[in-house]
Design a protein around this motif. Structure first.
Motif, PDB file in Angstrom:
ATOM      1  N   VAL A 123       0.862  -1.068   0.007  1.00  0.00           N
ATOM      2  CA  VAL A 123      -0.033  -0.172  -0.017  1.00  0.00           C
ATOM      3  C   VAL A 123       0.866   1.197   0.010  1.00  0.00           C
ATOM      4  O   VAL A 123       0.135   2.427   0.149  1.00  0.00           O
ATOM      5  N   GLY A 124       2.145   1.211  -0.023  1.00  0.00           N
ATOM      6  CA  GLY A 124       3.120   2.297  -0.368  1.00  0.00           C
ATOM      7  C   GLY A 124       3.417   2.903   1.113  1.00  0.00           C
ATOM      8  O   GLY A 124       3.691   4.168   1.363  1.00  0.00           O
ATOM      9  N   LEU A 125       3.532   2.017   2.201  1.00  0.00           N
ATOM     10  CA  LEU A 125       3.848   2.634   3.315  1.00  0.00           C
ATOM     11  C   LEU A 125       5.084   1.653   4.287  1.00  0.00           C
ATOM     12  O   LEU A 125       5.032   0.480   3.410  1.00  0.00           O
ATOM     13  N   ASN A 126       5.650   2.116   5.225  1.00  0.00           N
ATOM     14  CA  ASN A 126       6.615   1.084   5.781  1.00  0.00           C
ATOM     15  C   ASN A 126       5.710   0.390   6.963  1.00  0.00           C
ATOM     16  O   ASN A 126       4.676   0.629   7.434  1.00  0.00           O
ATOM     17  N   GLY A 127       6.499  -0.605   7.384  1.00  0.00           N
ATOM     18  CA  GLY A 127       5.875  -1.464   8.654  1.00  0.00           C
ATOM     19  C   GLY A 127       5.473  -0.550   9.958  1.00  0.00           C
ATOM     20  O   GLY A 127       4.446  -1.016  10.574  1.00  0.00           O
ATOM     21  N   ASP A 128       6.133   0.257  10.201  1.00  0.00           N
ATOM     22  CA  ASP A 128       5.725   1.090  11.368  1.00  0.00           C
ATOM     23  C   ASP A 128       4.495   1.765  11.160  1.00  0.00           C
ATOM     24  O   ASP A 128       3.658   1.664  12.267  1.00  0.00           O
ATOM     25  N   ARG A 129       4.276   2.364  10.068  1.00  0.00           N
ATOM     26  CA  ARG A 129       3.043   3.063   9.713  1.00  0.00           C
ATOM     27  C   ARG A 129       1.905   1.940   9.873  1.00  0.00           C
ATOM     28  O   ARG A 129       0.796   2.372  10.382  1.00  0.00           O
ATOM     29  N   VAL A 130       2.270   0.948   9.019  1.00  0.00           N
ATOM     30  CA  VAL A 130       1.028  -0.117   9.464  1.00  0.00           C
ATOM     31  C   VAL A 130       0.728  -0.427  10.613  1.00  0.00           C
ATOM     32  O   VAL A 130      -0.510  -0.737  11.051  1.00  0.00           O
ATOM     33  N   GLN A 131       1.683  -0.489  11.649  1.00  0.00           N
ATOM     34  CA  GLN A 131       1.677  -0.838  13.141  1.00  0.00           C
ATOM     35  C   GLN A 131       0.739  -0.025  13.659  1.00  0.00           C
ATOM     36  O   GLN A 131      -0.057  -0.263  14.430  1.00  0.00           O
ATOM     37  N   LYS A 132       1.083   1.265  13.206  1.00  0.00           N
ATOM     38  CA  LYS A 132       0.269   2.764  13.922  1.00  0.00           C
ATOM     39  C   LYS A 132      -1.176   2.309  13.427  1.00  0.00           C
ATOM     40  O   LYS A 132      -2.190   2.369  14.468  1.00  0.00           O
ATOM     41  N   TYR A 133      -1.687   1.902  12.356  1.00  0.00           N
ATOM     42  CA  TYR A 133      -2.817   1.727  11.894  1.00  0.00           C
ATOM     43  C   TYR A 133      -3.721   0.615  12.705  1.00  0.00           C
ATOM     44  O   TYR A 133      -4.754   0.880  13.092  1.00  0.00           O
ATOM     45  N   GLU A 134      -2.834  -0.650  12.643  1.00  0.00           N
ATOM     46  CA  GLU A 134      -3.453  -1.583  13.351  1.00  0.00           C
ATOM     47  C   GLU A 134      -3.619  -1.579  14.890  1.00  0.00           C
ATOM     48  O   GLU A 134      -4.441  -1.992  15.670  1.00  0.00           O
ATOM     49  N   ASN A 135      -2.886  -0.597  15.383  1.00  0.00           N
ATOM     50  CA  ASN A 135      -2.952  -0.464  17.034  1.00  0.00           C
ATOM     51  C   ASN A 135      -3.931   0.650  17.301  1.00  0.00           C
ATOM     52  O   ASN A 135      -4.207   1.096  18.464  1.00  0.00           O
ATOM     53  N   GLY A 136      -4.702   1.426  16.100  1.00  0.00           N
ATOM     54  CA  GLY A 136      -5.632   2.340  16.512  1.00  0.00           C
ATOM     55  C   GLY A 136      -4.944   3.421  16.813  1.00  0.00           C
ATOM     56  O   GLY A 136      -5.913   4.536  17.175  1.00  0.00           O
ATOM     57  N   VAL A 137      -3.717   3.765  16.515  1.00  0.00           N
ATOM     58  CA  VAL A 137      -3.105   5.110  16.781  1.00  0.00           C
ATOM     59  C   VAL A 137      -3.504   6.191  15.898  1.00  0.00           C
ATOM     60  O   VAL A 137      -3.877   7.336  15.976  1.00  0.00           O
ATOM     61  N   ARG A 138      -3.810   5.736  14.383  1.00  0.00           N
ATOM     62  CA  ARG A 138      -4.394   6.295  13.492  1.00  0.00           C
ATOM     63  C   ARG A 138      -5.387   5.739  12.837  1.00  0.00           C
ATOM     64  O   ARG A 138      -5.403   4.211  12.680  1.00  0.00           O
ATOM     65  N   LYS A 139      -6.343   6.343  12.271  1.00  0.00           N
ATOM     66  CA  LYS A 139      -7.343   5.651  11.437  1.00  0.00           C
ATOM     67  C   LYS A 139      -7.200   6.089   9.956  1.00  0.00           C
ATOM     68  O   LYS A 139      -7.218   7.206   9.518  1.00  0.00           O
ATOM     69  N   PRO A 140      -6.947   4.970   9.164  1.00  0.00           N
ATOM     70  CA  PRO A 140      -6.916   5.196   7.676  1.00  0.00           C
ATOM     71  C   PRO A 140      -7.945   5.944   7.162  1.00  0.00           C
ATOM     72  O   PRO A 140      -9.222   5.639   7.131  1.00  0.00           O
TER      73      PRO A 140
END
Length: 209
Positions: free
Chosen positions: A46-63
């Motif tokens: 999706v054009g992101l790094n793993g850390d950004r994906v982790q933030k989305y999965e942890n609910g830190v950010r909403k896509p």
């Protein structure tokens, strides 16, 4: 046990909004892990790094919507599988049922051509307790409608029922508080009776002496 208080004292709408990112993230993680895809691999898709994906999965950010579509496409699922279901259409209603299957042990049963939905074994669990309250309210409405003598009275009964639904679970909370007061009252009355009996027994002993 029926839980009637708003989570953490919040308005239900605020609670739903504040936890939306957690729910989306949980769905992304669940689907990703089921396919043995790492966060880094999904991020690359999706054009992101793993850390950004982790933030989305942890609910830190909403896509946002566009990114959510990229996640869904990369995972090979419908975008509806990642978002909170909207039951105003059949597809949304189905995803709501899938969510309830996961969270509340919803089961679909067939009896000939008739299909029915049951939570768990149909007797245990918080969801069945809420359904029990709903059934009681529906039954009371039916009784009142059958006893109504005018269209105005029927309209008033139906409006009261709509208000009960629109304010749920306030109606249960109000009644629960009333029930608790009645229980406390009954307990105090029982204690008073017991004390009166003990006092009477002591008086009778004094008279016998």
């Amino acid at each position: 046990m029926i839980l009637v208080s708003n989570p953490f004292g919040q308005d239900p709408m605020d609670f739903n909004e504040n936890t939306a990112a957690d729910r989306v993230g949980r769905r992304i993680r669940e689907i990703r892990e089921s396919q043995n895809i790492t966060q880094a691999e999904l991020g690359e898709m999706v054009g992101l790094n793993g850390d950004r994906v982790q933030k989305y999965e942890n609910g830190v950010r909403k896509p946002k919507a566009d990114l959510l579509k990229k996640f869904a496409n990369a995972l090979g699922v419908s975008t509806l599988a990642l978002t909170d279901p909207v039951v105003a259409n059949f597809f949304g209603a189905m995803y709501a049922l899938f969510e309830m299957e996961r969270n509340y042990d919803l089961k679909i049963k067939r009896d000939g051509a008739k299909l029915s939905l049951v939570f768990g074994n149909g007797f245990m669990g918080d969801m069945n307790a809420y359904l029990d309250e709903w059934e009681k309210e529906c039954h009371q409405v039916e009784v009142e409608l059958n006893a109504a003598t005018s269209e105005e009275e029927r309209a008033s009964i139906l409006q009261a029922y709509r208000m009960w639904k629109w304010n749920f679970p306030k109606g249960i909370s109000d009644r629960t508080e009333k029930d608790l007061k009645e229980l406390r009252k009954a307990k105090l009355e029982e204690q008073m009776k017991q004390l009166e009996k003990e006092l009477s027994d002591l008086n009778n002993e004094d008279n016998e002496e």
